[in-house]
Design a protein around this motif. Sequence first.
Motif: not given
Length: 142
Positions: A130-142
């Motif tokens: 299956k091909d997948l689609t993701f809606a992403l939001e970067l919350v933090s970089i540690g």
Amino acid sequence: MTAAKAGDSVSIHYTGTLDDGTVFDSSEGRDPLAFELGSGQVIKGFDDGVTGMTVGEKKTVNIPCENAYGPVNEAMIQDVPRAQIPDDIPLEVGLMLQMQSPDGHVLPVKVANVTDDTVTLDANHDLAGKDLTFALELVSIG
């Protein structure tokens, strides 16, 4: 702004959907997903999609099956004589079972089909092929 790069610890909110719009996973209502970027903890396409994002950035990435859970591997689908399945297991399509490989590894399998004589077991990941689609939001970089 600092862009996320391999080796960074990142936290992401995400929603994963299939081509028909069906949501198969989401961090909504949960803590964001935390992982080390580029470490192989998530599928390649997810890693690639997050790389270069900045905190607060939102985007949608389309991941072909080759960069997700791979194509369906026909060798991982096997017909087993029904007589080899213990009588106390209620065989229903979709039931998850565990098999043990000759070297002792436990392998999850799904009952794909049941006939009078055979049970078809599928060890592919549910999202294989299956091909997948993701809606992403970067919350933090540690």
